[in-house]
Design a protein around this motif. Sequence first.
Motif, PDB file in Angstrom:
ATOM      1  N   GLN A  50       0.708  -1.559   0.064  1.00  0.00           N
ATOM      2  CA  GLN A  50      -0.181   0.230  -0.073  1.00  0.00           C
ATOM      3  C   GLN A  50       1.229   1.604   0.033  1.00  0.00           C
ATOM      4  O   GLN A  50       0.475   2.464  -0.264  1.00  0.00           O
ATOM      5  CB  GLN A  50      -1.147  -0.120   1.453  1.00  0.00           C
ATOM      6  N   HIS A  51       1.951   1.669   0.455  1.00  0.00           N
ATOM      7  CA  HIS A  51       3.050   1.893   0.546  1.00  0.00           C
ATOM      8  C   HIS A  51       3.499   2.478  -0.757  1.00  0.00           C
ATOM      9  O   HIS A  51       4.620   3.438  -1.056  1.00  0.00           O
ATOM     10  CB  HIS A  51       4.156   2.084   1.850  1.00  0.00           C
ATOM     11  N   ARG A  52       3.518   2.366  -2.104  1.00  0.00           N
ATOM     12  CA  ARG A  52       4.122   1.866  -3.103  1.00  0.00           C
ATOM     13  C   ARG A  52       3.245   3.577  -4.247  1.00  0.00           C
ATOM     14  O   ARG A  52       1.959   3.047  -3.880  1.00  0.00           O
ATOM     15  CB  ARG A  52       3.992   1.045  -4.438  1.00  0.00           C
ATOM     16  N   PRO A  53       4.212   4.261  -4.337  1.00  0.00           N
ATOM     17  CA  PRO A  53       3.122   5.524  -5.787  1.00  0.00           C
ATOM     18  C   PRO A  53       2.336   5.309  -6.270  1.00  0.00           C
ATOM     19  O   PRO A  53       2.583   3.567  -6.479  1.00  0.00           O
ATOM     20  CB  PRO A  53       4.175   6.122  -5.535  1.00  0.00           C
ATOM     21  N   PRO A  54       1.121   5.277  -6.184  1.00  0.00           N
ATOM     22  CA  PRO A  54      -0.014   4.444  -7.459  1.00  0.00           C
ATOM     23  C   PRO A  54       0.449   5.523  -8.448  1.00  0.00           C
ATOM     24  O   PRO A  54       1.333   5.902  -8.853  1.00  0.00           O
ATOM     25  CB  PRO A  54      -1.240   5.398  -7.252  1.00  0.00           C
ATOM     26  N   TYR A  55      -0.100   4.883 -10.057  1.00  0.00           N
ATOM     27  CA  TYR A  55       0.440   4.583 -11.180  1.00  0.00           C
ATOM     28  C   TYR A  55      -0.192   6.300 -11.200  1.00  0.00           C
ATOM     29  O   TYR A  55      -1.344   6.565 -10.868  1.00  0.00           O
ATOM     30  CB  TYR A  55      -0.123   4.304 -11.829  1.00  0.00           C
ATOM     31  N   GLY A  73      -0.432 -11.143 -12.818  1.00  0.00           N
ATOM     32  CA  GLY A  73       0.193 -10.637 -11.895  1.00  0.00           C
ATOM     33  C   GLY A  73       0.305  -9.657 -11.086  1.00  0.00           C
ATOM     34  O   GLY A  73       0.962  -8.005 -11.044  1.00  0.00           O
ATOM     35  N   ALA A  74      -1.704  -9.112 -10.715  1.00  0.00           N
ATOM     36  CA  ALA A  74      -2.032  -7.815 -10.906  1.00  0.00           C
ATOM     37  C   ALA A  74      -1.764  -7.541  -9.077  1.00  0.00           C
ATOM     38  O   ALA A  74      -2.184  -6.586  -9.229  1.00  0.00           O
ATOM     39  CB  ALA A  74      -3.949  -8.677 -10.539  1.00  0.00           C
ATOM     40  N   GLY A  75      -1.094  -8.329  -8.248  1.00  0.00           N
ATOM     41  CA  GLY A  75      -0.799  -8.011  -7.214  1.00  0.00           C
ATOM     42  C   GLY A  75      -2.024  -7.233  -5.905  1.00  0.00           C
ATOM     43  O   GLY A  75      -3.067  -7.710  -6.361  1.00  0.00           O
ATOM     44  N   GLU A  76      -2.159  -6.331  -5.691  1.00  0.00           N
ATOM     45  CA  GLU A  76      -3.375  -5.239  -5.044  1.00  0.00           C
ATOM     46  C   GLU A  76      -4.140  -4.690  -5.936  1.00  0.00           C
ATOM     47  O   GLU A  76      -4.919  -4.040  -5.247  1.00  0.00           O
ATOM     48  CB  GLU A  76      -3.436  -5.175  -3.207  1.00  0.00           C
ATOM     49  N   GLY A  77      -3.632  -4.839  -7.379  1.00  0.00           N
ATOM     50  CA  GLY A  77      -4.985  -4.169  -8.143  1.00  0.00           C
ATOM     51  C   GLY A  77      -4.203  -3.141  -7.808  1.00  0.00           C
ATOM     52  O   GLY A  77      -4.838  -2.076  -8.643  1.00  0.00           O
ATOM     53  N   ALA A  78      -2.985  -2.371  -8.900  1.00  0.00           N
ATOM     54  CA  ALA A  78      -2.937  -0.977  -8.506  1.00  0.00           C
ATOM     55  C   ALA A  78      -3.572  -0.706 -10.035  1.00  0.00           C
ATOM     56  O   ALA A  78      -3.534   0.885  -9.970  1.00  0.00           O
ATOM     57  CB  ALA A  78      -1.163  -0.935  -8.119  1.00  0.00           C
ATOM     58  N   ILE A  79      -3.322  -1.439 -11.010  1.00  0.00           N
ATOM     59  CA  ILE A  79      -3.952  -1.535 -12.444  1.00  0.00           C
ATOM     60  C   ILE A  79      -5.405  -1.230 -12.186  1.00  0.00           C
ATOM     61  O   ILE A  79      -5.553  -0.890 -12.497  1.00  0.00           O
ATOM     62  CB  ILE A  79      -2.727  -1.852 -13.246  1.00  0.00           C
ATOM     63  N   ALA A  80      -5.543  -2.941 -11.886  1.00  0.00           N
ATOM     64  CA  ALA A  80      -7.385  -3.639 -11.713  1.00  0.00           C
ATOM     65  C   ALA A  80      -7.727  -2.413 -11.473  1.00  0.00           C
ATOM     66  O   ALA A  80      -9.477  -2.342 -12.071  1.00  0.00           O
ATOM     67  CB  ALA A  80      -7.114  -4.641 -11.470  1.00  0.00           C
TER      68      ALA A  80
END
Length: 256
Positions: free
Chosen positions: A18-23, A46-53
Motif C-alpha cells: 500500500q506504500h508503493r506510489p500509485p500509477y 500478476g495483478a498484485g493488490e490491484g494497483a492497475i486493476a
Amino acid sequence: MTELAATFKQEAVAEAYQHRPPYPDEVFDRLVELITDEPRRVLDIGAGEGAIARPLAPRVEHVDAIDFSEPMVEAGKQRPGGDHPNLRWQVSPIETADLDGPYALVTAGASIHWMPWEETFARIVPHLTPNAQLVVIEHGPVDEPWGDDLVEVILRHSRKQNHDPKFSVVDAIRERGLLDLIGTARTKRVTYRQKVTDYIERLHSTSSLARDLMPADEAAAFDAGVTEAVAPYAQDGVLDLTIEAELSWGRPTIPS
C-alpha cells in the motif's frame, strides 16, 4: 518460481504494498485509448493488490485481476475500488488461470519479470480479440537526489545478487519472439509526497528487501540507513518524490 518471487506470498509484503506510489492518472487514460475492440474486457496478469486493476475497472466493461498470491488478492479486495462490480479477482498462476475472454487488453506491471513467459503467452494469446494489445507498465520514483546513498544501503542488505540496472523486461520478452512491439510512451512526471516511514515500508514491499528475509537487527539497520540517506531531503519527515511511468505495448505472440 524462485525463492524471491515467493516473498510476494508473505502477508507483510502484501501489507507493505500500500506504500508503493500509485500509477499516474495518465496511465489509465492511455490504457483506455489502446482498447479498440469489443467487448472492452481487460486481463491484468500478476495483478498484485490491484494497483492497475482497481482504477481501471470503472472505465471498462470488466477486469479479470489474476495473481498467484492470496495475501495480495485479499489486500486488494480491501483497498479502494477492490469491490467494484466490474472487477473479478482470481488467485492463480496466470499459466493455469481460468480465463473468461475474449480480452481487448492485457496489462502487466513489474511482476511480469517473474512469470514463465512462454507458458504465460501460450495461455493468454488464444483468449484475445483480433486487435488486443499487451501493455507492460513500469513506474516509480525517478531522479532521487539521495539515490547513490540509497543504492549503497540496498546493496548491503538485498537478497538479490548480480542485479543488472540496465535489464529491460520488454526487450527480453521481444528477444524471445513473444511480443511485436508497437509503441512506447512515458507519462508526464507528477509529484507524490510520502512520509519517510512509508517510503521505507515501500522498499520492504520488494522481493529482495522484505522484512521477513531479514533478522530484526538487520531490518533495523536497513531502516536506519535509509533514514540517514534521505534525511537531508525530507521536510518534517516527508519526501517529495517525482513519479513517472513507462508503457510499452504490442501484440503478444506464440513462437512457432
